[in-house]
Design a protein around this motif. Structure first.
Motif, PDB file in Angstrom:
ATOM      1  N   VAL A  12      55.473  60.386   6.144  1.00 12.52           N
ATOM      2  CA  VAL A  12      56.186  60.304   7.413  1.00 12.52           C
ATOM      3  C   VAL A  12      56.907  58.966   7.448  1.00 12.52           C
ATOM      4  O   VAL A  12      56.274  57.913   7.507  1.00 12.52           O
ATOM      5  N   GLY A  13      58.246  59.005   7.391  1.00  9.18           N
ATOM      6  CA  GLY A  13      59.016  57.769   7.391  1.00  9.18           C
ATOM      7  C   GLY A  13      60.280  57.926   6.574  1.00  9.18           C
ATOM      8  O   GLY A  13      60.410  58.850   5.756  1.00  9.18           O
ATOM      9  N   ASP A  14      61.218  57.018   6.779  1.00 11.93           N
ATOM     10  CA  ASP A  14      62.503  57.074   6.088  1.00 11.93           C
ATOM     11  C   ASP A  14      62.502  56.171   4.866  1.00 11.93           C
ATOM     12  O   ASP A  14      61.774  55.179   4.791  1.00 11.93           O
ATOM     13  N   ILE A  15      63.375  56.525   3.918  1.00  3.78           N
ATOM     14  CA  ILE A  15      63.639  55.684   2.755  1.00  3.78           C
ATOM     15  C   ILE A  15      65.092  55.227   2.837  1.00  3.78           C
ATOM     16  O   ILE A  15      66.007  56.051   2.863  1.00  3.78           O
ATOM     17  N   SER A  16      65.302  53.924   2.912  1.00  4.11           N
ATOM     18  CA  SER A  16      66.657  53.383   2.983  1.00  4.11           C
ATOM     19  C   SER A  16      66.919  52.526   1.756  1.00  4.11           C
ATOM     20  O   SER A  16      66.009  51.874   1.237  1.00  4.11           O
ATOM     21  N   THR A  17      68.183  52.550   1.274  1.00  6.18           N
ATOM     22  CA  THR A  17      68.523  51.832   0.048  1.00  6.18           C
ATOM     23  C   THR A  17      69.800  51.026   0.220  1.00  6.18           C
ATOM     24  O   THR A  17      70.717  51.421   0.947  1.00  6.18           O
ATOM     25  N   ASP A  18      69.831  49.899  -0.477  1.00  6.47           N
ATOM     26  CA  ASP A  18      71.041  49.081  -0.611  1.00  6.47           C
ATOM     27  C   ASP A  18      71.088  48.682  -2.081  1.00  6.47           C
ATOM     28  O   ASP A  18      70.357  47.784  -2.510  1.00  6.47           O
ATOM     29  N   ILE A  19      71.948  49.363  -2.871  1.00  5.50           N
ATOM     30  CA  ILE A  19      71.879  49.214  -4.322  1.00  5.50           C
ATOM     31  C   ILE A  19      73.219  48.798  -4.915  1.00  5.50           C
ATOM     32  O   ILE A  19      74.286  49.143  -4.417  1.00  5.50           O
ATOM     33  N   THR A  20      73.114  48.008  -6.000  1.00  8.87           N
ATOM     34  CA  THR A  20      74.268  47.617  -6.811  1.00  8.87           C
ATOM     35  C   THR A  20      73.853  47.723  -8.272  1.00  8.87           C
ATOM     36  O   THR A  20      72.845  47.127  -8.682  1.00  8.87           O
ATOM     37  N   GLY A  21      74.582  48.487  -9.060  1.00  7.13           N
ATOM     38  CA  GLY A  21      74.213  48.675 -10.455  1.00  7.13           C
ATOM     39  C   GLY A  21      73.074  49.639 -10.641  1.00  7.13           C
ATOM     40  O   GLY A  21      72.509  49.735 -11.737  1.00  7.13           O
ATOM     41  N   PHE A  22      72.699  50.345  -9.583  1.00  2.27           N
ATOM     42  CA  PHE A  22      71.687  51.398  -9.625  1.00  2.27           C
ATOM     43  C   PHE A  22      72.318  52.704  -9.152  1.00  2.27           C
ATOM     44  O   PHE A  22      73.302  52.697  -8.394  1.00  2.27           O
ATOM     45  N   SER A  23      71.726  53.821  -9.541  1.00 10.13           N
ATOM     46  CA  SER A  23      72.203  55.117  -9.086  1.00 10.13           C
ATOM     47  C   SER A  23      71.035  56.089  -9.049  1.00 10.13           C
ATOM     48  O   SER A  23      69.956  55.824  -9.589  1.00 10.13           O
ATOM     49  N   GLY A  24      71.286  57.242  -8.403  1.00  9.52           N
ATOM     50  CA  GLY A  24      70.257  58.261  -8.317  1.00  9.52           C
ATOM     51  C   GLY A  24      69.954  58.640  -6.888  1.00  9.52           C
ATOM     52  O   GLY A  24      70.669  58.272  -5.955  1.00  9.52           O
ATOM     53  N   LEU A  25      68.881  59.379  -6.711  1.00  9.35           N
ATOM     54  CA  LEU A  25      68.435  59.771  -5.385  1.00  9.35           C
ATOM     55  C   LEU A  25      67.619  58.652  -4.752  1.00  9.35           C
ATOM     56  O   LEU A  25      67.132  57.744  -5.430  1.00  9.35           O
ATOM     57  N   GLU A  26      67.450  58.733  -3.427  1.00  9.23           N
ATOM     58  CA  GLU A  26      66.634  57.728  -2.743  1.00  9.23           C
ATOM     59  C   GLU A  26      65.215  57.691  -3.294  1.00  9.23           C
ATOM     60  O   GLU A  26      64.591  56.641  -3.342  1.00  9.23           O
ATOM     61  N   HIS A  62      64.386  58.403  -6.375  1.00  8.14           N
ATOM     62  CA  HIS A  62      64.327  58.002  -7.789  1.00  8.14           C
ATOM     63  C   HIS A  62      65.627  57.316  -8.166  1.00  8.14           C
ATOM     64  O   HIS A  62      66.675  57.955  -8.300  1.00  8.14           O
ATOM     65  N   LEU A  63      65.566  56.006  -8.341  1.00  7.79           N
ATOM     66  CA  LEU A  63      66.732  55.200  -8.678  1.00  7.79           C
ATOM     67  C   LEU A  63      66.524  54.554 -10.045  1.00  7.79           C
ATOM     68  O   LEU A  63      65.404  54.144 -10.379  1.00  7.79           O
ATOM     69  N   VAL A  64      67.605  54.453 -10.818  1.00  6.19           N
ATOM     70  CA  VAL A  64      67.543  53.769 -12.104  1.00  6.19           C
ATOM     71  C   VAL A  64      68.753  52.857 -12.232  1.00  6.19           C
ATOM     72  O   VAL A  64      69.833  53.136 -11.698  1.00  6.19           O
ATOM     73  N   SER A  65      68.580  51.762 -12.961  1.00  5.28           N
ATOM     74  CA  SER A  65      69.702  50.868 -13.212  1.00  5.28           C
ATOM     75  C   SER A  65      70.654  51.502 -14.207  1.00  5.28           C
ATOM     76  O   SER A  65      70.287  52.414 -14.957  1.00  5.28           O
ATOM     77  N   ASP A  66      71.886  51.015 -14.217  1.00  6.24           N
ATOM     78  CA  ASP A  66      72.907  51.616 -15.079  1.00  6.24           C
ATOM     79  C   ASP A  66      72.588  51.479 -16.561  1.00  6.24           C
ATOM     80  O   ASP A  66      73.159  52.219 -17.379  1.00  6.24           O
ATOM     81  N   ASN A  67      71.695  50.567 -16.938  1.00  4.33           N
ATOM     82  CA  ASN A  67      71.341  50.389 -18.350  1.00  4.33           C
ATOM     83  C   ASN A  67      70.004  51.018 -18.706  1.00  4.33           C
ATOM     84  O   ASN A  67      69.459  50.770 -19.783  1.00  4.33           O
ATOM     85  N   PHE A  68      69.445  51.823 -17.773  1.00  2.00           N
ATOM     86  CA  PHE A  68      68.117  52.407 -18.002  1.00  2.00           C
ATOM     87  C   PHE A  68      68.200  53.574 -18.981  1.00  2.00           C
ATOM     88  O   PHE A  68      69.126  54.379 -18.907  1.00  2.00           O
ATOM     89  N   PRO A  69      67.230  53.728 -19.904  1.00  2.00           N
ATOM     90  CA  PRO A  69      66.110  52.810 -20.149  1.00  2.00           C
ATOM     91  C   PRO A  69      66.534  51.656 -21.031  1.00  2.00           C
ATOM     92  O   PRO A  69      67.414  51.794 -21.879  1.00  2.00           O
ATOM     93  N   GLY A  70      65.897  50.508 -20.834  1.00  2.00           N
ATOM     94  CA  GLY A  70      66.224  49.330 -21.613  1.00  2.00           C
ATOM     95  C   GLY A  70      65.104  48.957 -22.552  1.00  2.00           C
ATOM     96  O   GLY A  70      64.044  49.595 -22.595  1.00  2.00           O
ATOM     97  N   GLU A  71      65.333  47.909 -23.313  1.00  2.00           N
ATOM     98  CA  GLU A  71      64.278  47.421 -24.200  1.00  2.00           C
ATOM     99  C   GLU A  71      63.111  46.889 -23.387  1.00  2.00           C
ATOM    100  O   GLU A  71      61.950  47.030 -23.773  1.00  2.00           O
ATOM    101  N   ARG A  72      63.420  46.274 -22.254  1.00  2.00           N
ATOM    102  CA  ARG A  72      62.398  45.830 -21.299  1.00  2.00           C
ATOM    103  C   ARG A  72      62.670  46.524 -19.972  1.00  2.00           C
ATOM    104  O   ARG A  72      63.819  46.570 -19.509  1.00  2.00           O
ATOM    105  N   ASN A  73      61.614  47.048 -19.357  1.00  2.00           N
ATOM    106  CA  ASN A  73      61.788  47.805 -18.121  1.00  2.00           C
ATOM    107  C   ASN A  73      60.873  47.285 -17.024  1.00  2.00           C
ATOM    108  O   ASN A  73      59.689  47.002 -17.275  1.00  2.00           O
TER     109      ASN A  73
END
Length: 311
Positions: free
Chosen positions: A264-278, A280-291
């Motif tokens: 019960v509750g909302d999920i809010s996002t403010d993202i830069t260089g990330f994409s996806g659904l609220e 499940h978000l991943v960075s534009d370089n995902f997956p990386g050597e380090r995560n």
């Protein structure tokens, strides 16, 4: 009016006066009005030097603060400062404060225990147990607080092994500065209160998991990574009733993944260089050597995500 009625009225008046006086005396005698202080300092110095430290702290009604500072010849110093109030005719509470240590080779262990008497005739207004550790020691901590806050503050160069900060009623705060090395998992818990963590450009000796758990309250996480950490890092944030707020700032080859769930509750996002659904978000370089992986779950409460990645 008869003489008997006059005597009866006077008797009632006297009883009333005596009752009021008894109440006043009880207040003066037992209600916490008189200030008291309890201060103590204990230090530990290893024989022949030490390389590692295992620190255990168990306290009742007290804030615990752990810091790392160079000390002249000492390995650990514990300062206890308590301010409280007691009744004028009652004794001050029994406060049992012990600092015990043991050493095997270059491995040092320190146990801090604070047992504070409870009662209606006294109160604790300000209590702090400050533990100062020499940064040359690779340190593992285990802190248990009944009522109060627990915090750990470390800056480079400090090496931390497994750590647990557990509070029943109060907040947990961990601040790890640039260059701190983590070699074990962290477990941060509060039943009623908040868990807050801030970390900047850590070095990881292995893949690390950090648990942030709250029954009723809030979780706040800020993680910035601008250098190669050397391994992967996972944050598991779980709150039964309350909010979660995270800020993830990544650069370079370090990738990020954020999974969120709320009953019960909302999920809010403010993202830069990330994409996806609220959820499940991943960075534009995902997956990386380090995560850096964030798992966020709130049964009842909102989740707020601020995430950025730049190459």
């Amino acid at each position: 009016m008869s003489a008997w009625d006059d005597k009866e009225g006077l008797l009632v008046l006297l009883i009333g006066i005596l009752f009021i006086v008894a109440i006043v005396l009880a207040v003066v005698a037992f209600v916490p009005l008189k200030s008291f202080e309890h201060n103590a300092t204990e230090s530990v110095t290893a024989t022949g030097g030490a390389e590692t430290l295992t620190l255990s702290v168990v306290v009742d009604v007290c804030n615990v603060k752990i810091v790392f500072e160079e000390m002249d010849g000492k390995d650990v110093q514990v300062d206890l400062n308590i301010d409280g109030r007691s009744g004028y005719l009652s004794n001050e509470p029994d406060i049992i404060f012990t600092v015990d240590h043991d050493q095997v080779g270059q491995a040092l262990s320190v146990d801090v225990v604070l047992d504070m008497e409870s009662g209606f005739s006294f109160s604790y207004e300000d209590a702090l147990c400050l533990v100062t550790i020499d940064p040359s020691l690779r340190t593992a901590v285990d802190v248990k607080v009944d009522v109060g806050d627990a915090s750990l503050h470390a800056n480079s160069p400090v090496e931390l092994d497994v750590g647990k900060l557990d509070v029943n009623v109060g907040s947990v705060r961990v601040e790890l500065g640039t260059g701190v090395s983590l070699h074990g998992d962290l477990d941060l818990r509060s039943k009623v209160g908040s868990v807050n963590m801030e970390c900047r450009s850590l070095t990881l000796g292995e893949d690390i998991e950090v648990g942030l758990t709250v029954s009723t309250g809030s979780i706040s996480l800020y993680a910035m990574q601008t250098i190669d950490p050397g391994a992967n890092m996972t944050f598991n944030c779980n709150v039964d009733v309350g909010s979660i707020k995270v800020n993830l700032d990544l650069t370079g080859d370090i990738a990020g993944e954020i999974s969120s769930s709320t009953g019960v509750g909302d999920i809010s996002t403010d993202i830069t260089g990330f994409s996806g659904l609220e959820t499940h978000l991943v960075s534009d370089n995902f997956p990386g050597e380090r995560n850096f992986t964030l798992n966020l779950m709130s049964d009842v409460g909102a989740i707020e995500i601020d995430a950025s990645w730049s190459g």
